[in-house]
Design an enzyme around this catalytic site. Structure first.
Site, PDB file in Angstrom:
ATOM      1  N   GLU A 165       0.885  -1.214   0.081  1.00  0.00           N
ATOM      2  CA  GLU A 165       0.004   0.215  -0.217  1.00  0.00           C
ATOM      3  C   GLU A 165       0.822   1.344  -0.030  1.00  0.00           C
ATOM      4  O   GLU A 165       0.929   1.988   0.990  1.00  0.00           O
ATOM      5  CB  GLU A 165      -0.831   0.153   1.300  1.00  0.00           C
ATOM      6  CG  GLU A 165      -1.879  -1.241   1.180  1.00  0.00           C
ATOM      7  CD  GLU A 165      -3.027  -1.271   2.320  1.00  0.00           C
ATOM      8  OE1 GLU A 165      -2.977  -0.326   3.100  1.00  0.00           O
ATOM      9  OE2 GLU A 165      -3.550  -2.211   2.437  1.00  0.00           O
ATOM     10  N   GLU A 371      -5.227  -8.637   0.765  1.00  0.00           N
ATOM     11  CA  GLU A 371      -5.837  -8.128   1.877  1.00  0.00           C
ATOM     12  C   GLU A 371      -7.350  -7.805   1.693  1.00  0.00           C
ATOM     13  O   GLU A 371      -7.783  -7.292   0.745  1.00  0.00           O
ATOM     14  CB  GLU A 371      -5.171  -6.970   2.641  1.00  0.00           C
ATOM     15  CG  GLU A 371      -3.893  -6.840   3.321  1.00  0.00           C
ATOM     16  CD  GLU A 371      -3.448  -5.692   4.016  1.00  0.00           C
ATOM     17  OE1 GLU A 371      -4.286  -5.002   4.231  1.00  0.00           O
ATOM     18  OE2 GLU A 371      -2.434  -5.451   4.121  1.00  0.00           O
TER      19      GLU A 371
END
Ligand code: IFM
Length: 467
Positions: A165, A371
């Site tokens: 991320e 995720e």
């Protein structure tokens, strides 16, 4: 109607070093930016820190046994940079590498595929003191660190992820300041985004050189499924601007070797982007073996009207600094429907849309959901068990969306539930519980929630039942 996933599909859980390990002063580890940030009063709710976290550093073997009991066939974890290369430069600390080697060996002994992330936000503090991700040198330091870890573990880990991320590292870390290192400088955030991209490309090259041929290289992004509140020209333009800053600032150079022209012009009043050197886009566009997608919720945007709040991401933070450099005039809105304990809307169609988007945009590139999950305020019942039917519904809805995308042509190879354990949820501290396994933070006892048993059955059979 129940649906089946193909044999060989990766069914995993995911964690990150700072969120679970604790032992922040052991084995030669030095502070990361998250140690500094969490120890700064007012930065993390309740003054929580990762000092102890869920003590995974000492409970590693038990946690692997726990995973094995859940029947998952893969585990995504991150390596703590300051544990293996304390100052972010120079030689590795053997004790740090030994911890990960032991973890990987235990996983392999239990038939669990290790999926290693090199950077899940814990930059060595010394590198931040030297300028952090806004400085070009950090990208080169990251590539050196990638080489060190690959040389140490490449004989036993096949699946490698450079960054987790990068949007959060760049924009929450350097623009809104709600994440470490807590800076609020929009230009620093754009520079950080580029140097994270460059670090990704350089690290990917270093991994290719150091790993055996079977080594696979990936990156995990958290693309935003951005929706316009209406289809007026102004709202569609707001969507375009956020899409550039949330998604294309990373995926255009990574997948296509160039920054989006509209992003450069939207931000030209802030920077001329001269920190992008001639060959950088080609370095960043390193061919990947898969693309990791982290997904939680969609965003709804519009052109701001006088009654709108300042542009903030719908992430539950109420800080007044925007994480969106150059996106003044864009407002964020809460999507309708149920929300999780983070206040994030539950909407699996965003995951479907993203899987189809990257299927179209990068044909032939396998996708992995690295995720997905939800926080709920789970508590043990009178008999000590923890029931979390909302999480089961959330997972069921999102896995149905994954299956639908696969039926429509998306090449999805795996799914990693965030998270294995309740853990340190960054600026929210321990108040938000994402785990499939409940952790009693006083005793460190682990109690699988009903979602863990539900997920174990799914991992065992590959069949997603009717909910
Ligand atoms: O806990 C985080 C994780 O570290 C990165 N992705 C989002 C999760 C939930 O906020």
């Amino acid at each position: 109607m129940s649906v089946s996933f193909p044999p060989g599909f990766l069914w995993g859980t995911a964690t990150a070093a700072y969120q679970i390990e604790g032992a922040v002063r052991e084995g030669g580890r030095t502070p990361s930016i998250w140690d500094t940030f969490s120890h700064t009063p007012g930065k993390v709710e309740n003054g929580d820190t990762g000092d102890v976290a869920v003590d995974h550093f000492h409970r590693r073997a038990d946690d692997v046994r726990l995973m094995s009991g859940l029947g998952v066939n893969a585990y995504r974890f991150s390596v703590s940079w300051p544990r293996v290369q304390p100052t972010g430069r120079g030689p590795a600390v053997q004790r740090g590498l030994d911890f990960y080697r032991a973890l990987v060996d235990e996983l392999l002994d239990h038939g669990i595929t290790p999926v290693l992330t090199l950077y899940h936000w814990d930059l060595p503090q010394e590198l931040e003191t030297a300028g952090g991700w806004p400085e070009r040198d950090t990208a080169y330091r990251f590539a050196d660190y990638a080489r060190i870890v690959a040389e140490a573990l490449g004989d036993r880990v096949d699946r490698w992820t450079t960054l987790n991320e990068p949007w959060c590292s760049a924009f929450l870390g350097y623009a809104s300041g709600v994440h470490a290192p807590g800076r609020t400088d929009p230009v620093a955030a754009l520079r950080a985004a580029h140097h994270l991209n460059l670090g990704h490309g350089l690290a990917a090259q270093a991994l290719r050189t150091a790993l055996p041929a079977r080594g696979q290289v990936s990156v995990s992004i958290n693309p935003s499924a951005v929706r316009a509140r209406t289809d007026t020209e102004a709202d569609l333009d707001a969507r375009r601007r956020i899409d550039a800053l949330a998604n294309r600032v990373f995926t255009d150079p990574m997948l296509h070797g160039a920054y989006p022209a509209d992003l450069l012009s939207d931000t030209e009043h802030l920077t001329d982007w001269s920190f992008v050197h001639g060959d950088d886009p080609a370095v960043i566009r390193h061919p990947l073996d898969s693309l990791g997608i982290n997904y939680y919720a969609p965003s709804v945007v519009s052109a701001a009207t006088d009654s709108d709040l300042p542009p903030e991401r719908n992430d539950g933070h109420d800080g007044t600094r925007s994480p969106w450099p150059g996106a003044d005039g864009v407002a964020f809105h809460q999507a309708p429907g149920d929300v999780t304990d983070m206040g994030w809307p539950v909407d699996p169609t965003g995951l479907y849309d993203l899987l189809m988007r990257y299927t179209r945009e990068a044909p032939g590139l396998p996708l992995v959901i690295t995720e997905n999950g939800a926080a709920y305020p789970d508590k043990p019942g009178y008999d000590g068990t923890v029931h979390d039917p909302e999480r089961i519904r959330y997972l069921h809805g999102h896995l149905s969306a994954v299956h639908r995308a696969m039926a429509d042509g998306a090449d999805v190879r795996g799914y990693f539930l965030w998270s294995l354990l309740d853990n340190f949820e960054w600026a929210y501290g321990y108040g938000k519980r994402f785990g499939a396994v409940y952790v009693d933070y006083d005793t460190q006892a682990r109690v699988p929630k009903s979602s863990a048993r539900w997920y174990a059955e799914l991992a065992r059979t590959g069949v997603l039942p009717d909910c």
